[in-house]
Structures are given as C-alpha cells and as structure tokens.
Design a protein around this motif. Sequence first.
Motif, PDB file in Angstrom:
ATOM      1  N   GLN B  57       0.816  -1.213   0.000  1.00  0.00           N
ATOM      2  CA  GLN B  57       0.000   0.000   0.000  1.00  0.00           C
ATOM      3  C   GLN B  57       0.851   1.266   0.000  1.00  0.00           C
ATOM      4  O   GLN B  57       0.572   2.207  -0.713  1.00  0.00           O
ATOM      5  N   TYR B  58       1.879   1.301   0.855  1.00  0.00           N
ATOM      6  CA  TYR B  58       2.636   2.539   1.022  1.00  0.00           C
ATOM      7  C   TYR B  58       3.997   2.506   0.345  1.00  0.00           C
ATOM      8  O   TYR B  58       4.775   3.442   0.462  1.00  0.00           O
ATOM      9  N   GLY B  59       4.306   1.416  -0.340  1.00  0.00           N
ATOM     10  CA  GLY B  59       5.524   1.371  -1.134  1.00  0.00           C
ATOM     11  C   GLY B  59       6.823   1.378  -0.364  1.00  0.00           C
ATOM     12  O   GLY B  59       7.867   1.743  -0.897  1.00  0.00           O
ATOM     13  N   VAL B  60       6.779   0.990   0.898  1.00  0.00           N
ATOM     14  CA  VAL B  60       8.032   0.855   1.650  1.00  0.00           C
ATOM     15  C   VAL B  60       8.800  -0.333   1.048  1.00  0.00           C
ATOM     16  O   VAL B  60       8.193  -1.358   0.764  1.00  0.00           O
ATOM     17  N   PRO B  61      10.111  -0.176   0.837  1.00  0.00           N
ATOM     18  CA  PRO B  61      10.870  -1.311   0.290  1.00  0.00           C
ATOM     19  C   PRO B  61      10.688  -2.574   1.145  1.00  0.00           C
ATOM     20  O   PRO B  61      10.603  -2.472   2.374  1.00  0.00           O
ATOM     21  N   LEU B  62      10.646  -3.715   0.489  1.00  0.00           N
ATOM     22  CA  LEU B  62      10.317  -4.957   1.191  1.00  0.00           C
ATOM     23  C   LEU B  62      11.224  -5.255   2.389  1.00  0.00           C
ATOM     24  O   LEU B  62      10.718  -5.572   3.473  1.00  0.00           O
ATOM     25  N   PRO B  63      12.556  -5.135   2.225  1.00  0.00           N
ATOM     26  CA  PRO B  63      13.407  -5.438   3.386  1.00  0.00           C
ATOM     27  C   PRO B  63      13.105  -4.536   4.579  1.00  0.00           C
ATOM     28  O   PRO B  63      13.042  -4.995   5.723  1.00  0.00           O
ATOM     29  N   LEU B  64      12.864  -3.247   4.277  1.00  0.00           N
ATOM     30  CA  LEU B  64      12.552  -2.316   5.357  1.00  0.00           C
ATOM     31  C   LEU B  64      11.209  -2.676   5.989  1.00  0.00           C
ATOM     32  O   LEU B  64      11.056  -2.672   7.223  1.00  0.00           O
ATOM     33  N   ALA B  65      10.232  -3.013   5.129  1.00  0.00           N
ATOM     34  CA  ALA B  65       8.918  -3.402   5.637  1.00  0.00           C
ATOM     35  C   ALA B  65       9.053  -4.609   6.567  1.00  0.00           C
ATOM     36  O   ALA B  65       8.433  -4.672   7.630  1.00  0.00           O
ATOM     37  N   CYS B  66       9.886  -5.558   6.154  1.00  0.00           N
ATOM     38  CA  CYS B  66      10.091  -6.744   6.992  1.00  0.00           C
ATOM     39  C   CYS B  66      10.738  -6.366   8.319  1.00  0.00           C
ATOM     40  O   CYS B  66      10.332  -6.846   9.380  1.00  0.00           O
ATOM     41  N   ALA B  67      11.736  -5.500   8.245  1.00  0.00           N
ATOM     42  CA  ALA B  67      12.418  -5.078   9.475  1.00  0.00           C
ATOM     43  C   ALA B  67      11.423  -4.403  10.418  1.00  0.00           C
ATOM     44  O   ALA B  67      11.425  -4.657  11.633  1.00  0.00           O
ATOM     45  N   ILE B  68      10.572  -3.554   9.838  1.00  0.00           N
ATOM     46  CA  ILE B  68       9.579  -2.870  10.680  1.00  0.00           C
ATOM     47  C   ILE B  68       8.620  -3.889  11.289  1.00  0.00           C
ATOM     48  O   ILE B  68       8.287  -3.828  12.477  1.00  0.00           O
ATOM     49  N   ALA B  69       8.195  -4.850  10.463  1.00  0.00           N
ATOM     50  CA  ALA B  69       7.251  -5.859  10.962  1.00  0.00           C
ATOM     51  C   ALA B  69       7.879  -6.667  12.094  1.00  0.00           C
ATOM     52  O   ALA B  69       7.238  -6.917  13.117  1.00  0.00           O
ATOM     53  N   ILE B  70       9.138  -7.042  11.918  1.00  0.00           N
ATOM     54  CA  ILE B  70       9.791  -7.866  12.942  1.00  0.00           C
ATOM     55  C   ILE B  70       9.919  -7.091  14.249  1.00  0.00           C
ATOM     56  O   ILE B  70       9.556  -7.583  15.319  1.00  0.00           O
ATOM     57  N   SER B  71      10.379  -5.824  14.137  1.00  0.00           N
ATOM     58  CA  SER B  71      10.533  -5.080  15.392  1.00  0.00           C
ATOM     59  C   SER B  71       9.168  -4.724  15.971  1.00  0.00           C
ATOM     60  O   SER B  71       9.005  -4.693  17.198  1.00  0.00           O
ATOM     61  N   GLY B  72       8.201  -4.488  15.093  1.00  0.00           N
ATOM     62  CA  GLY B  72       6.850  -4.189  15.579  1.00  0.00           C
ATOM     63  C   GLY B  72       6.276  -5.354  16.363  1.00  0.00           C
ATOM     64  O   GLY B  72       5.698  -5.172  17.435  1.00  0.00           O
ATOM     65  N   GLY B 196       8.011 -12.621  19.828  1.00  0.00           N
ATOM     66  CA  GLY B 196       7.329 -11.735  18.882  1.00  0.00           C
ATOM     67  C   GLY B 196       8.154 -11.538  17.621  1.00  0.00           C
ATOM     68  O   GLY B 196       7.628 -11.589  16.502  1.00  0.00           O
ATOM     69  N   ALA B 197       9.465 -11.357  17.789  1.00  0.00           N
ATOM     70  CA  ALA B 197      10.322 -11.141  16.630  1.00  0.00           C
ATOM     71  C   ALA B 197      10.343 -12.384  15.728  1.00  0.00           C
ATOM     72  O   ALA B 197      10.318 -12.268  14.493  1.00  0.00           O
ATOM     73  N   LEU B 198      10.357 -13.564  16.343  1.00  0.00           N
ATOM     74  CA  LEU B 198      10.323 -14.793  15.535  1.00  0.00           C
ATOM     75  C   LEU B 198       9.002 -14.881  14.767  1.00  0.00           C
ATOM     76  O   LEU B 198       8.973 -15.279  13.592  1.00  0.00           O
ATOM     77  N   ALA B 199       7.903 -14.493  15.427  1.00  0.00           N
ATOM     78  CA  ALA B 199       6.618 -14.458  14.737  1.00  0.00           C
ATOM     79  C   ALA B 199       6.690 -13.464  13.575  1.00  0.00           C
ATOM     80  O   ALA B 199       6.130 -13.707  12.500  1.00  0.00           O
ATOM     81  N   GLY B 200       7.396 -12.349  13.798  1.00  0.00           N
ATOM     82  CA  GLY B 200       7.541 -11.348  12.748  1.00  0.00           C
ATOM     83  C   GLY B 200       8.327 -11.891  11.568  1.00  0.00           C
ATOM     84  O   GLY B 200       7.948 -11.684  10.404  1.00  0.00           O
ATOM     85  N   LEU B 201       9.392 -12.618  11.863  1.00  0.00           N
ATOM     86  CA  LEU B 201      10.185 -13.209  10.789  1.00  0.00           C
ATOM     87  C   LEU B 201       9.332 -14.209  10.005  1.00  0.00           C
ATOM     88  O   LEU B 201       9.316 -14.215   8.764  1.00  0.00           O
ATOM     89  N   ALA B 202       8.578 -15.028  10.747  1.00  0.00           N
ATOM     90  CA  ALA B 202       7.698 -15.988  10.080  1.00  0.00           C
ATOM     91  C   ALA B 202       6.666 -15.258   9.222  1.00  0.00           C
ATOM     92  O   ALA B 202       6.335 -15.700   8.119  1.00  0.00           O
ATOM     93  N   ALA B 203       6.185 -14.127   9.731  1.00  0.00           N
ATOM     94  CA  ALA B 203       5.187 -13.358   8.979  1.00  0.00           C
ATOM     95  C   ALA B 203       5.767 -12.913   7.640  1.00  0.00           C
ATOM     96  O   ALA B 203       5.102 -12.990   6.591  1.00  0.00           O
ATOM     97  N   CYS B 204       7.019 -12.461   7.642  1.00  0.00           N
ATOM     98  CA  CYS B 204       7.668 -12.025   6.396  1.00  0.00           C
ATOM     99  C   CYS B 204       7.692 -13.182   5.401  1.00  0.00           C
ATOM    100  O   CYS B 204       7.413 -13.010   4.214  1.00  0.00           O
ATOM    101  N   LEU B 205       8.042 -14.370   5.913  1.00  0.00           N
ATOM    102  CA  LEU B 205       8.209 -15.518   5.023  1.00  0.00           C
ATOM    103  C   LEU B 205       6.858 -16.029   4.525  1.00  0.00           C
ATOM    104  O   LEU B 205       6.720 -16.441   3.376  1.00  0.00           O
TER     105      LEU B 205
END
Lengths: 234, 284, 341
Positions: B57-72, B196-205
Amino acid sequence: MLALSSVSAAYGSFQALFSVSLEIKRGEAVGVIGPNGAGKTTLMRVISGLIAAHEGTMTLEGRAITGLPAHQVVEQGIAHVPENRRLFPALSVEENLRIGAFIPSARARFSERLDWVYQLFPRLKERRAQLAGTMSGGEQQMCAIARALMSKPKVLLMDEPSAGLAPLVVAQVFELVRKIRAEGLTVLIVEQNVQQVLEVVDRAYLLEVGAIRLAGSAAELKQNSVIREAYMGL
Amino acid sequence: MDIYLLEAIINGILLGGVLALLALGLNLIFGVVDVVWICYADIVMCGMYAIYFLYAQYGVPLPLACAIAISGLAGLGVLVHVLIIAPVLRSPPLNQLLATGGLLFFLQSFATLLFGTDFRNIGVRLPVLEVATMYLSFARLIAFAISLVGAVALYFFLKRTYLGTAIRAIAQDREIVGLMGIDDRRIYLAVSAIGGALAGLAACLLALQYDVHPFIGNTFGPVIFMICVLGGLGNMIGGFIASFVISQIIAIGGYYGSTELSYVFAFTFFIVLMLIRPRGLFAP
Amino acid sequence: MSGSRLVAAIVLLAVLSAIPAILPPYFLHLVIQILIWSFIYTAWALMGRFGFVSFGHGAFLGVGAYVPALLWNFYGLTPWLGIPLSIIAAVLLAAVVGYPCFRRRVVGHYFALVTLALSQVVLLSLVAARDVTGGSLGFTQKAVGHSWYALQFPEKGYFYAIAVLLWLAGLAIWRWIDRGIGREALEAISEDEDAAASIGIDVMRAKMRVTIISAGLTALGGAIYGQYVMYLNPETVAGIAVSLQIVFAAIAGGVYSLLGPSVGALLTLSLTEGLRVWFGTNFIGAANTIYGILLVLCIIFMPQGIVGALQRVTLPRRAPAKANATETPQSVTRRPSSAAQ
C-alpha cells in the motif's frame, strides 16, 4: 558486615521467624544450627530476598537491604548457595558459572573470576563442559559454591551444604568451606551437621522454632550441655 | 519413485522450516514463561498485515517493511506479556490459556473490523524453479533458508550470550535465578520480545507465499501447538524435529488426498501419538 | 423453605410458559438459542468444573449436529433415531480419546491441546468430505414443514418448549452430579489424582463417567441446535472456534455454580447479538472485538466467573439466610483455595 535486627517472616499465614537478630563481622564465619523446621532455610531466604521479611531490618555494611528483591541483593554483595544445590542441570558446569556471574560488575571480570574459581576448585575445570546434572553430589556442591563465588560476594550464605552427601564427601565439603574462609570471605552457614560445622566456624547461633535460643563462640557451644545432648548426641 | 510424490516431500520439508521457526518461538515462551500463547499464530497474522500495508500500500521497500514488521511484533510481544500474561502469571493454567484465547478472538475480530475479510496478497511474484521436471516455489526455498538461519541464530544466542544462558537457566529452575542476580520479569519481557520477533520473521516468510486475511492464524495455529506438544512443550529441539515430521504428514497426505484430509491425518497422528507417548515424541 | 421453593418453581414455570406468547419472534429466537447453548455450556461445565478443560467439545457438538442431519437427508432416517445415534457416536469418540488420555495421565495443557486437536479433526473431516457435507459452504436439512417425524417445526413455540425442557434437564443432571458421591470423588481427583486413588477412588471410572455424560449431552445439544436452525456450517458447530466459544462462555458465567453456564450463555449471546444490532453490518467484527476485550478482562479480573464474583460480593451479608436454599455458595467459596494452587 551483615546485621539482622528483629527480623520476622512468614510463609502465608505460617510464621517461620520470630524477631531474629544476628550479626556477622567482616572475615568471620558464623554458623546457624538447629533442628529440622526451625526456620534455618527461611532465615537464609529472607536475607537473600527470596522471602520478604514483614518486620525488622537488615543491613550490609551499614546499608539497608531490607525489602530488596533477590536479584538486587546479589548486586549488593550477598551470594546464596541454596539448599540442595539447585544447579541448572541441563547447563554445563561452565554455563552454570557464567550464570553466577550474571550481574554486570561480575560479568565485566568474568574470565578473571573464572580463573580464580578454577584455581580454587581444579576439579571443576576438568568438568567444565559436562552437564551439571550428571556430576556426583560432592562435585555438584562444589559447582554450586563456585557459582555463588562468581559474583564476587562480600558475604557467602550456605544452606546445608552437607545435606544428602555421603560422609566422606561431607568431610570434603567442609574442607571447601575452610578453603573459602582462607580467601578472606565472610561466611554464614546453616547446618544440621553440628559437630562438623562447629569445627569450621568462629561463632554460631542456635535457632529453634523460628527464634534464636543460644549464641556463642564455636568453642563455647561445643562445651554447652544442651547442644552436646540434643544436637551432637554426646 | 513418483516424481510428484518427491515434489510433495520436498515441499513438505520447505514448509517444515517456517513451522519450525514458529514452534521455536512458541516453545521458547512456554519454556521460560510457562504460558501457552494460544494466539501466537494470530500475532503472525498482524505481522503479515503490517507487511502488506507497508509494502503493497505505502511502497516501503520490502526489506525495510520486513524489518519494521519484525521489530513491531517484538514490541507487540512485550505488550501482550505486560497487558495480558503478567496479570495472570500466578493464575491456574486454564485461565492463562483462556486469556490468550481471548486475545486470539480479539485479534481476529479487530483485524476483520479494520481490514474486512478480503484476502490480500503483497503481490511479490517469485519465480517457480523447475528442477528435473519438479516445480519448486522459490518463495518456499527462501522461506526455508531464512527459517534455518533464524533457528541457528537463535541457537547461538541462547548458547553464547549471558541473556541466552539466563533464558535457558530460568526454564530449568524458575525460583532460584533471582539468587544469580537475574530479574525474572526482565527475562520474561526479553523472551516475549524474541518470541514476537520470531513471529515477525515468520510473517515475512509467510507473506511471500500466502494471502493474508483475519483468520489465517487458524490455518497455522493448531498445527504449531501440535508440533510443540509432540516435541515436548518447551523442548526446542524436539519441536524443531516435530515440525518436519508434521509437515511431511501434511505434504504426503495432501498428495494422496485433499488439503483438509492431510490436516486430518496430521491431527489424528498427533492424538494417537499423544496417547502412546503423552509427554511428546522425545520425552525420556 | 420447600414452600418458597415451590412458589419460585411455579413462578419460573409461569414466566417460561408466558414467554412465547409475549415475546416477538426475533427475541423468541434469541431466547431459544440462549437456552440451547446454556444446555451445551452446562454440559461442558460438568467436566470443566473439575479441571478437565476440554477444547474438544466442538467435536462432540459437530458430530451431534451433523449425524442426524446427514442421516435424514440421505437415508430419510428420523431424527428420533438419528439423535440417539449421534449421541452414541459422540460418546464413542469421547471414550476412544478419553480412555487412553486418562490412562496415560494426559492432563493440564496436554489434555487441552489433545482435545483441541480432536475438534480440529472433526472440523476438517467435515470440510474434507465436502461431497457429502457441503464442506465449508454448509449443509441444509431437507425441510418438510411441520413434522414430528422429522422433528421440524417452523412454528418457534415448539422449539421453545423443547429448548426449555432441554435446559431444565441439563440443570437437573448438573445438580445430580453435584449432589452425588461422584462430585466428591472428582474434586479429590482434580486436587490430586494419586491421593484420590490411594483412598480408594476409582479414578478412571469417575473421569470416564463424567466425560461420557458431558460428551453425550453436548452432542444432544448440537443435534437440537441443528434441528432448530436447519443449517449447519463446520465453522459454527465444530472446530476450535466453537470449542473456545463454549469454554469462554462457561468460564465467564462461572463453572462452579448451577446457573453459571446459563448466565454465560445469556450474557455472551445477548452481548454479541446486542453489539451486532448496535454496530449493524457496517462494522463487521466490531461486536466480536469488544467481546474479545471483555473476555480477556473477565479472565483477568473475574477468574471465578460472573456468578462466582457476584456470589463473593453478596455472600457475606446473605450467607446465613441463603445457606439452606442452595449449596452452590459452598462450592464457590471452597474453590479459591484450590484454584490458587
């Protein structure tokens, strides 16, 4: 060094300590003796913050430690070798020692402390990679003491270090206590093995039903008729 | 051997990687905090939505989006612990299960409220590899590889650092760690953040392979519990191996029957195994 | 005392029989649902109150709902036979999973997760057998209009009467177990299984009995629910979601008192229904979002359930007067000590 004044404590509604006062001077080794259920372990746990005292004050080198949670009491300089050793059985000997040096001040000088402890207990160095739960009782007690020493404590609390060990090993454990004393540590030791403990401490208190009944130097207590009859079977 | 069966087996192994990652997170939390997060897969769902919105939706680069998701999600893990787990830490296990179950309900409904029930895809099209007439999804290969890297990183963290050693210690003797100068509450927070971070990593994958919708957690959640219980709750290595056992059953079952049937096989296998070895596959 | 109870019973019956005449159809529908679910939650609480936390009741409910419906549609078998068969099927399922579970001492978390897997097995089997069951699209019974043979009544009054009888029967069974020797045995088992066995309690027998009763009643509830709504969906009668719904409502109401699960049904169903009407269809999920928050808060702040919490608040003042009227306060006041362990 360590002083307790009128400390009372309870497990839920069961009161285990009634207004206990005691004092340990720097470099001294003091014993607390008494029968099963007298409150000896409770006393240790109150000092190290596992149980909160509901009355009284405790000070270490004049600073209040009353009411501090256990993990802060360690940082003040009191290390506790718990009853039944309570090693982390699935961690190696060295990992157990690493946990002993968890507080920041000890962590910074980990390798130095480790060398010192290994020098004190060479056996542990041989067993460094072994899982703690697989060692013999005597070795486990050695490891438990070493783990407590890793935090560079000013005062070492030992709860029944000889419990559950074979007689020959008990003698070795008390030898360890002597060794530690020789390093200049202040030691408070709780024991049921009255005869042996009076050989290694300077002074001792007799704790019965949660209160101090008697106090005196080791030599005096060895001659005391109450103690000779009730606790040494003489 | 039938080439399609081989394909199913390989896909099963690849699926096992992500499941193993989730099982590690859940087992870590259970082993240390002694609470089963029934809502764990729904936390993953939150992460998938985060990636969808950030990237698609917001065009954040994928790696950055993943990093944000993991830390979030690491932050969300801490929040879950503080708000929901900490108050019931001394309650009976049933209440703990229910508290996290209530959170599951909340997360699914709240996601429905915010995003509707549409299936959303982040729209990353990764190539499909053709190896000896077998079709292997590149997304799955990446997911498998990164899951393994994550698992190995976790292993070294637990093995080599003070915090990691303390985490293993507290799982063995909860009461005594205070005497080592360890504040158990801080360890719980750290573990919840790591979980939570592991869940975030899984979410990316998972976002690379599946559409996200509010109920996607129901697809993975029960399977992850099953894996953890099979491996022995709190036993991280057991859970890791069990992930691959279960993913194989699902993959081969799916080859001979339908997807649902493959899950029926897996759950039935689980029930039967539990009755033979109640403490898990690898209990002494 | 028995005089005032008689009066209370008569008043209750009068109110219950007046309801279908007074209430508009929509509310009557809601009341019927509440009664049927109350019965199901009460059936769950038979086990739940003793610490056997089953997440598998979705399985029994699903079997109970689908078996008579499938038999009716495909073989024209009357639900009068189909329902007993579904109960037998659920009881067998409970026995097949329960017996080894109890024998192998699968308890606590493990029991909860094994039973959770069971409800997933039933859910996914229903979805997988989509040629027969319609899968996740759901299943509609062949309607024949008003028929005792088919147990179908377009007129809501009939199902209202059935639901009331069902509910009262559920309460009676709860009471029967609560008063019987079985309760002492089960409480002892839930405190300490070994100790219970050592004083001569047949642990297996006691556990199996309550499990079978609970599963069978749940299947019956599912069957009646299916006959009433005439539409089955795997997601609403089987699987984790409905298992959680059962556990939550029963716990929210309170599992240690007779009316707890019913209060749970009343509150949760009126709440979801009320929130749904309030938010309308514009905010799908809003109702359940609030419901989820309330659940979490309820577990954190009222672990004894609503009825339990109310009794704790009101009991000290009314205890002497009430002590004779009902024995439930005892079980509630006794509970905290064992629940705290």
